[in-house]
Design a protein around this motif. Sequence first.
Motif, mmCIF file in Angstrom:
data_model
loop_
_atom_site.group_PDB
_atom_site.id
_atom_site.type_symbol
_atom_site.label_atom_id
_atom_site.label_comp_id
_atom_site.label_asym_id
_atom_site.label_seq_id
_atom_site.Cartn_x
_atom_site.Cartn_y
_atom_site.Cartn_z
ATOM 1 N N ALA A 20 10.006 5.887 1.047
ATOM 2 C CA ALA A 20 8.705 5.959 -0.039
ATOM 3 C C ALA A 20 8.401 7.249 -0.771
ATOM 4 O O ALA A 20 8.268 7.634 -1.668
ATOM 5 C CB ALA A 20 7.972 4.939 -0.052
ATOM 6 N N ILE A 21 8.237 8.166 0.534
ATOM 7 C CA ILE A 21 7.532 9.414 0.296
ATOM 8 C C ILE A 21 8.342 10.528 1.120
ATOM 9 O O ILE A 21 7.709 10.759 2.011
ATOM 10 C CB ILE A 21 6.073 9.197 0.844
ATOM 11 N N PRO A 22 9.225 10.966 0.400
ATOM 12 C CA PRO A 22 10.000 11.826 1.321
ATOM 13 C C PRO A 22 9.461 13.123 1.768
ATOM 14 O O PRO A 22 9.898 13.589 2.767
ATOM 15 C CB PRO A 22 11.413 12.061 0.147
ATOM 16 N N ASP A 23 8.332 13.582 1.277
ATOM 17 C CA ASP A 23 7.494 14.765 1.805
ATOM 18 C C ASP A 23 6.285 14.199 2.620
ATOM 19 O O ASP A 23 5.391 15.223 2.401
ATOM 20 C CB ASP A 23 7.427 15.776 0.679
ATOM 21 N N PHE A 24 6.514 13.032 2.740
ATOM 22 C CA PHE A 24 5.037 12.567 3.585
ATOM 23 C C PHE A 24 4.877 13.694 4.843
ATOM 24 O O PHE A 24 5.536 14.196 5.531
ATOM 25 C CB PHE A 24 5.411 11.031 4.218
ATOM 26 N N VAL A 44 0.930 14.275 1.071
ATOM 27 C CA VAL A 44 -0.208 13.195 1.437
ATOM 28 C C VAL A 44 0.191 13.015 2.977
ATOM 29 O O VAL A 44 1.413 12.732 3.300
ATOM 30 C CB VAL A 44 -0.075 11.719 0.758
ATOM 31 N N TYR A 45 -0.864 12.537 3.792
ATOM 32 C CA TYR A 45 -0.762 12.215 4.904
ATOM 33 C C TYR A 45 -1.648 10.816 5.149
ATOM 34 O O TYR A 45 -2.537 10.689 4.466
ATOM 35 C CB TYR A 45 -1.490 13.197 6.015
ATOM 36 N N LEU A 46 -1.655 9.874 6.206
ATOM 37 C CA LEU A 46 -2.297 8.811 6.506
ATOM 38 C C LEU A 46 -2.977 8.905 7.985
ATOM 39 O O LEU A 46 -2.307 9.549 8.739
ATOM 40 C CB LEU A 46 -1.426 7.670 6.016
ATOM 41 N N THR A 47 -3.915 7.832 7.916
ATOM 42 C CA THR A 47 -4.423 7.711 9.285
ATOM 43 C C THR A 47 -3.661 6.531 9.774
ATOM 44 O O THR A 47 -3.344 5.560 9.168
ATOM 45 C CB THR A 47 -5.983 7.596 9.404
ATOM 46 N N LYS A 50 8.832 1.659 10.856
ATOM 47 C CA LYS A 50 7.867 2.049 9.911
ATOM 48 C C LYS A 50 7.740 3.565 9.237
ATOM 49 O O LYS A 50 7.674 3.717 8.108
ATOM 50 C CB LYS A 50 6.427 1.548 10.570
ATOM 51 N N VAL A 51 8.061 4.548 10.194
ATOM 52 C CA VAL A 51 8.220 5.625 9.728
ATOM 53 C C VAL A 51 9.234 5.852 8.641
ATOM 54 O O VAL A 51 9.065 6.571 7.697
ATOM 55 C CB VAL A 51 7.961 6.697 10.846
ATOM 56 N N ALA A 52 10.381 5.206 9.030
ATOM 57 C CA ALA A 52 11.539 5.426 8.272
ATOM 58 C C ALA A 52 11.203 4.836 6.821
ATOM 59 O O ALA A 52 11.422 5.472 5.727
ATOM 60 C CB ALA A 52 12.817 4.835 8.918
ATOM 61 N N GLU A 53 10.447 3.854 6.881
ATOM 62 C CA GLU A 53 10.123 2.938 5.481
ATOM 63 C C GLU A 53 9.111 4.098 4.748
ATOM 64 O O GLU A 53 9.463 4.144 3.602
ATOM 65 C CB GLU A 53 9.365 1.797 5.980
ATOM 66 N N TYR A 59 0.817 -1.248 0.001
ATOM 67 C CA TYR A 59 0.193 0.294 0.055
ATOM 68 C C TYR A 59 0.862 1.464 -0.019
ATOM 69 O O TYR A 59 0.434 2.231 -0.700
ATOM 70 C CB TYR A 59 -0.809 0.022 1.161
ATOM 71 N N LEU A 60 2.109 1.179 0.579
ATOM 72 C CA LEU A 60 2.875 2.316 0.703
ATOM 73 C C LEU A 60 3.408 2.702 -0.692
ATOM 74 O O LEU A 60 3.511 3.842 -1.175
ATOM 75 C CB LEU A 60 3.952 2.270 1.687
ATOM 76 N N ALA A 61 3.542 1.651 -1.672
ATOM 77 C CA ALA A 61 3.783 1.935 -2.876
ATOM 78 C C ALA A 61 2.903 2.581 -3.493
ATOM 79 O O ALA A 61 2.973 3.465 -4.453
ATOM 80 C CB ALA A 61 4.315 0.660 -3.526
ATOM 81 N N LYS A 62 1.539 2.197 -3.343
ATOM 82 C CA LYS A 62 0.516 2.979 -3.822
ATOM 83 C C LYS A 62 0.124 4.493 -3.481
ATOM 84 O O LYS A 62 0.044 5.346 -4.332
ATOM 85 C CB LYS A 62 -0.808 2.235 -3.792
ATOM 86 N N VAL A 63 0.450 4.913 -2.133
ATOM 87 C CA VAL A 63 0.333 5.969 -1.667
ATOM 88 C C VAL A 63 1.617 6.874 -2.476
ATOM 89 O O VAL A 63 1.277 8.114 -2.678
ATOM 90 C CB VAL A 63 0.777 5.926 -0.072
ATOM 91 N N ALA A 64 2.611 6.223 -2.381
ATOM 92 C CA ALA A 64 3.979 6.906 -3.166
ATOM 93 C C ALA A 64 3.477 7.398 -4.720
ATOM 94 O O ALA A 64 3.705 8.443 -4.919
ATOM 95 C CB ALA A 64 5.120 6.036 -3.184
ATOM 96 N N ALA A 65 2.517 6.509 -5.275
ATOM 97 C CA ALA A 65 2.167 6.709 -6.596
ATOM 98 C C ALA A 65 1.251 8.187 -6.463
ATOM 99 O O ALA A 65 1.428 9.056 -7.276
ATOM 100 C CB ALA A 65 1.661 5.800 -7.248
ATOM 101 N N LEU A 66 0.513 8.015 -5.463
ATOM 102 C CA LEU A 66 -0.522 9.314 -5.401
ATOM 103 C C LEU A 66 0.161 10.608 -5.216
ATOM 104 O O LEU A 66 0.086 11.663 -5.533
ATOM 105 C CB LEU A 66 -1.400 9.057 -4.298
ATOM 106 N N ALA A 67 1.169 10.246 -4.144
ATOM 107 C CA ALA A 67 1.910 11.507 -3.623
ATOM 108 C C ALA A 67 2.713 12.061 -4.843
ATOM 109 O O ALA A 67 2.979 13.339 -4.968
ATOM 110 C CB ALA A 67 3.127 10.888 -2.587
ATOM 111 N N GLY A 68 3.217 11.437 -5.753
ATOM 112 C CA GLY A 68 4.095 11.868 -6.871
ATOM 113 C C GLY A 68 3.045 12.421 -7.857
ATOM 114 O O GLY A 68 3.482 13.463 -8.417
ATOM 115 N N GLU A 69 1.807 11.907 -8.138
ATOM 116 C CA GLU A 69 1.081 12.730 -8.765
ATOM 117 C C GLU A 69 0.648 14.068 -8.232
ATOM 118 O O GLU A 69 0.280 15.030 -9.026
ATOM 119 C CB GLU A 69 -0.540 11.974 -8.929
ATOM 120 N N PHE A 70 0.508 14.201 -6.727
ATOM 121 C CA PHE A 70 0.053 15.548 -6.411
ATOM 122 C C PHE A 70 1.308 16.437 -6.197
ATOM 123 O O PHE A 70 1.063 17.710 -5.916
ATOM 124 C CB PHE A 70 -0.473 15.012 -4.645
ATOM 125 N N ARG A 71 2.354 16.193 -6.214
ATOM 126 C CA ARG A 71 3.563 16.668 -5.588
ATOM 127 C C ARG A 71 3.721 18.124 -6.417
ATOM 128 O O ARG A 71 3.951 18.956 -5.707
ATOM 129 C CB ARG A 71 4.835 16.062 -5.955
#
Length: 709
Positions: A282-286, A243-246, A275-278, A225-237
């Motif tokens: 994947a998403i440096p600007d999480f 992006v943030y998560l619950t 987990k946060v480091a991981e 799922y983090l790979a998927k979140v990273a893809a969205l983050a890339g679209e939005f960047r």
Amino acid sequence: MPRLFALAVIFASLALSSARSDDGYRLWLRYDRIENETYRTQAAPALGRIVLATPSGAESPTVAAARDELTTALGNLLGATPVITLEKLPAASSAVARSSDAFSVSSPSSFTPHSSPLTISASSDLGILYGTFALLRHLQTGQPLENLSLTSYPKIQHRLLNHWDDLNGHVERGYAGSSLWEWFYLPEIRNPRYHDYARACASLGLNGTVLTNVNANAQILTAPYLAKVAALAGEFRPYGIRVYLTARFSAPIEIGGLKTADPLDPAVAAWWKTKVAEIYRAIPDFGGFLVKANSEGQPGPQDYKRTHADGANLLADAVAPHGGIIMWRAFVYSPDNNDDRVKQAVTEFAPLDGKFRDNVIVQIKNGPLDFMPREPFSPLFGAMPKTRLAAELQITQEYLGQSTQLAFLAPMWREFLDADTFANGPGTTIASLIDGSTKRQQPSVIAGVANTGTDRNWTGHLLAQANWYAFGRLTWDHSLTSEQIADEWTKMTFGHDASVVSTITKLLLGSRETVVNYSMPLGLTHIMAEGHHYGPGPWVDKLGRADWTSVYYHRAAATGLGFNRTATGSNALAQYSPAIAQRYGSLTDCPENLLLWFHHVAWDHRLRSGRTLWDELCLRYQQGVDEVRAMRRDWDSLKGRIDDERFTHIQQRLTRQELDAIEWRDACLLYFQTFSKRPFPAGIEPPAHPLSHYISQKRRHMPGDPSGK
Ligand code: GCV
């Protein structure tokens, strides 16, 4: 009819119907050609040359996004092709130094081939994008382009949408289709809509999105799922949307294989750090996490006899090295606490003031209950002077007619932002507490529970787009008036025809009060149907907890109506500053629109109108219905002035809104009459059915209902 002529008629009518149809997908970024020819011909040379001035003067994906937006918009609005050049911003350009998001748009007093070009300056590439959207808004709302000096910076640092989207595509309290996030198809397949979502958000100045429901699923934190979140983050960047998560508090157990999620257990802290480091790899600007803990069945630190501060600080320490923040929700009411529910957030959180890390922001709903059509502000805003506090607003209309009814929420949010808490003396408004100016504390955060979904028009009810717009604009500038916002949105969405603009802005501006009138007037609250929360249910009296029922809140009895929250009742008023407690505690001084929130009032008590409570209540419900009828008439007057598709879409919803308003009025008045034992005053239309009919109405398979019943 000769064949050629018949064909011509067919083609002409096809052309006409397509010109007159619009599905609303483009939101307020429509960019249809400006109809006012004089304005258009003056605007074209003004925007012929545009300079984008940034500190580096270099191209970037964000600058490219600004350039693309300008090229498309000006091509469509004006038929112009601007020459856009990039320049290095002169050092120490103070106009844009206030915030990294700030921008300045300047133009000369006249436009000749020798005059200086229109310039958008910013201290970051993102500022250029915000300046671009501000310029386009200026143009779309038909304002002069000479002598421009628009300088702006956001008052609040983190301006977020909160999506209550489940991983299976269901949106909790979502009324506009399914979730926009297509988790199964990601990361390889990326819906072009992601790009349009980011554009729309950035056009308002929003800069973050919490992708997942606060009723959280730990799966989102797993590698796939983090790979998927990273893809969205890339679209939005490129659009500045982080992006943030619950974070599900029990994730260390559910996906980490630990036996505990105790926040003081070193293994748990180590798990979150890893987990946060991981996530940051994947998403440096999480952006960080939003957490609902020990609320409505969600796990949390109290499961281990720890406090909310222990839980929040655990996550705060994990994200701090990466610059992340934790938004810890204060929407709590404990199963073990029988005190008035609206007091419970203060009871639990105020003792923790000063115990949260600097990167924790306690996120508080605007009212102490739950996004009702009208609530007083939550007293928690004034009760934690040493803690960073964020406001959570609900854009999706869970309790205001969902996506079937029109309720423009800017006036409700204004009421909240302008409320004086007296926390630091008179003038300590909510706005000044959340933007950090009173406490001089950053980071500042504002969040809105999104009303978006896969419906073609994004928000279900087309006019509900105005709520997304209003929320975004207020996050950037919380001093904007509802009138300004309604005017901007209407012009950008429906054009400049004076009667269209005046009719739609009037509809928008009155609509929230109309919903209050026909559903929960005079401070009544939480009397909706159970579960899906659509329509009336004042009779709801047996649910899992007393404070989920309606009778708990309205306290109707032979003696009168309303919840006594004064010193002789639950004394919730004591949680406010003395100035407020005194005013609201007085039956005569309490604002009447909150009367039954704070007082149990006798049926024959005379209100300021001179009428008894019972008569006033009846007339308010009737007024709500009458106002919807007026809204329908006003809307019908626009036939032929806007495209048929949008006209019909809204006409149908207003028709339904009248039926719903009648149901609210009849159901509530018949029900409350069983206590008041008084006749309806003159002017009240007799209900079409007995009370039993309304009670027997069961709506099933309602959108957004988490129970799925
Ligand atoms: C996401 C209300 C809503 C719930 C929501 C909850 C919350 O109770 O009905 O659907 O849950 O608020 O804000 O956490």
